[in-house]
Design an enzyme around this catalytic site. Structure first.
Site, mmCIF file in Angstrom:
data_model
loop_
_atom_site.group_PDB
_atom_site.id
_atom_site.type_symbol
_atom_site.label_atom_id
_atom_site.label_comp_id
_atom_site.label_asym_id
_atom_site.label_seq_id
_atom_site.Cartn_x
_atom_site.Cartn_y
_atom_site.Cartn_z
ATOM 1 N N HIS A 1 0.815 -1.215 0.000
ATOM 2 C CA HIS A 1 0.000 0.000 0.000
ATOM 3 C C HIS A 1 0.853 1.273 0.000
ATOM 4 O O HIS A 1 0.337 2.370 -0.221
ATOM 5 C CB HIS A 1 -0.945 0.002 1.208
ATOM 6 N N ASP B 1 -2.132 1.866 -4.859
ATOM 7 C CA ASP B 1 -3.417 2.227 -4.252
ATOM 8 C C ASP B 1 -4.455 1.156 -4.558
ATOM 9 O O ASP B 1 -4.345 0.411 -5.546
ATOM 10 C CB ASP B 1 -3.898 3.574 -4.799
#
Length: 440
Positions: A412, A416
């Protein structure tokens, strides 16, 4: 007699140490030249060390699981050589030894030595051209073969080499182990450890519980543990799962296999890889490696695809180089080759590193969904799950369809959620309309 110190050679570029994962000798054992003495594991491969001399083992570097630095002593062997003026001179073969060597060479023509060896001291003087004539050593009398142990029924105790080795490590005399069969088995050793040889001892069928078995985490299993812990500790994972209708893809795969000629049989994996390679150009952030220490993400132009493979020693990840340049049949051939090499423990170091994205699949065990762990420093890993047949709506009709959940775990810090979901939707387009896999 002279002592020869076998130092651990450089067994990999940039490697400073290696782990002892198996000893093939013990102190006091007689070893012959070229016989295996230890298995050493680096970050990339396991290498079998062979003895460069014949003699008796007098020192070992450590226990299984210990690390040994390159250039440090691994084994000290008392050789059949004569030490003269700080030089080691090979003793001449006796007639019996020469006859044995000739017989071995006759029975084993063309044997190739593949393990790493350390250079041996040269016989003869150095400087001034002086020659040295070694003294002839005394010939030891042949050692009679050991008397085979006898089991609790007064018969010769039969056992496999693995059982004998375990009994020797545990200090158990096979002659004292009872068995209901024609040979001593691991279960008999377990029962012996539980009850001893007294009144409470029974053959394994009478055992009602199994002993706890502490297992030292070494070798590949330790590497896996360290890598997985580092990945989960350093990377904030998230996983996205979507369902894909692979009915048309499976039908096309069956047709391709029926007309494949002499080419390898197609599994789902090469078709999945083609779809990945066609989708990646629109999502370059997934085909990347993140150097978190330098704070640099490298988006790679070439796709070096890691393929998680299960072996007896644990999970390993061989890499398919330049996957984007291979067609489905070439991918199938390379997948088979790498999988066989992984199971045999014969992957080259260059085939185990440098991946840019990984695929992991449990095949028919695939389950409903997985949350695969990223192969650091990559930033994404894809996990196709089991294909199941279920009824689905097609307009106003209910039809049979083959469905598969597809999982993807991403870093992450770099990827995204929108990008991961969009990437899977791109894969879905190719997998649900498989003719696109073969379109330019």
């Amino acid at each position: 007699m002279a002592r020869f110190t076998f130092k651990l050679p450089d067994i990999g570029e940039g490697i400073s140490e290696a782990e002892i994962v198996a000893w093939h000798v013990a102190i006091g054992d007689r070893v012959e030249e070229d016989s295996p003495i230890a298995d050493m594991m680096t970050d990339k491969a396991t290498v079998e060390m062979e003895s460069p001399v014949s003699g008796v083992v007098v020192e070992l570097a450590g226990e299984v699981g210990d690390q040994v630095s390159i250039g440090a002593a691994l084994v000290v062997i008392e050789t059949d050589a004569v030490e003269v003026a700080d030089e080691v001179v090979a003793a001449p073969l006796t007639s019996a030894q020469a006859e044995t060597a000739e017989q071995y060479e006759a029975e084993n023509p063309g044997v190739e030595k593949v393990a790493l060896e350390s250079p041996l001291p040269l016989a003869g003087g150095v400087g001034g051209g002086a020659s040295i004539t070694p003294a002839t050593p005394a010939v030891d009398a042949p050692t009679p073969p050991p008397t085979p142990p006898v089991n609790g029924r007064g018969e010769a105790a039969l056992a496999s080499p693995a059982v004998r080795a375990r009994a020797r490590d545990l200090g158990i005399d096979l002659a004292s182990v009872k068995t209901d069969s024609d040979r001593v088995r691991h279960a008999d050793l377990d029962a012996y450890l539980r009850y001893g040889s007294g009144e409470g001892y029974h053959p394994p069928h009478a055992s009602r519980a199994r002993e706890d078995q502490p297992i030292k985490v070494i070798g590949m299993r330790r590497r896996i543990a360290e890598n997985m812990a580092a990945s989960k500790r350093a990377i904030p994972h998230f996983t996205y799962v979507d369902e894909i209708d692979v009915t048309a893809l499976e039908a096309m795969r069956a047709d391709l296999n029926a007309n494949r000629g002499g080419r390898p049989k197609l599994t789902m994996l090469p078709l999945m890889i083609v779809a990945i390679c066609k989708t990646i150009p629109d999502f370059p952030m997934l085909n990347a490696r993140y150097d978190d220490e330098a704070g640099v993400v490298t988006r790679h132009g070439q796709i070096h695809l890691g393929m998680a493979a299960q072996t007896d020693a644990g999970l390993t990840v061989p890499v398919i180089r330049d996957a984007q340049d291979r067609n489905v049949w070439q991918l199938a051939t390379e997948i088979t080759r790498l999988a066989e090499a992984a199971r045999a423990g014969k992957l080259a170091p260059s085939e185990m590193g440098g991946g840019t994205i990984t695929v992991t699949s449990l095949g028919p065990l695939g389950g409903i969904a997985t949350t695969p762990v990223i192969n650091r420093p990559e930033v994404a890993i894809i996990g196709p799950n089991k294909i199941v047949e279920r009824p689905v709506f097609k307009g106003d009709e209910i039809v049979r369809a083959k469905l598969m959940n597809l999982s993807i775990s991403c870093d992450h810090r770099v990827v995204d959620g929108w990008d991961a979901a969009s990437f899977v939707q791109g894969l879905k387009k190719y997998l649900e309309t498989p003719v696109l896999l073969f379109a330019d």
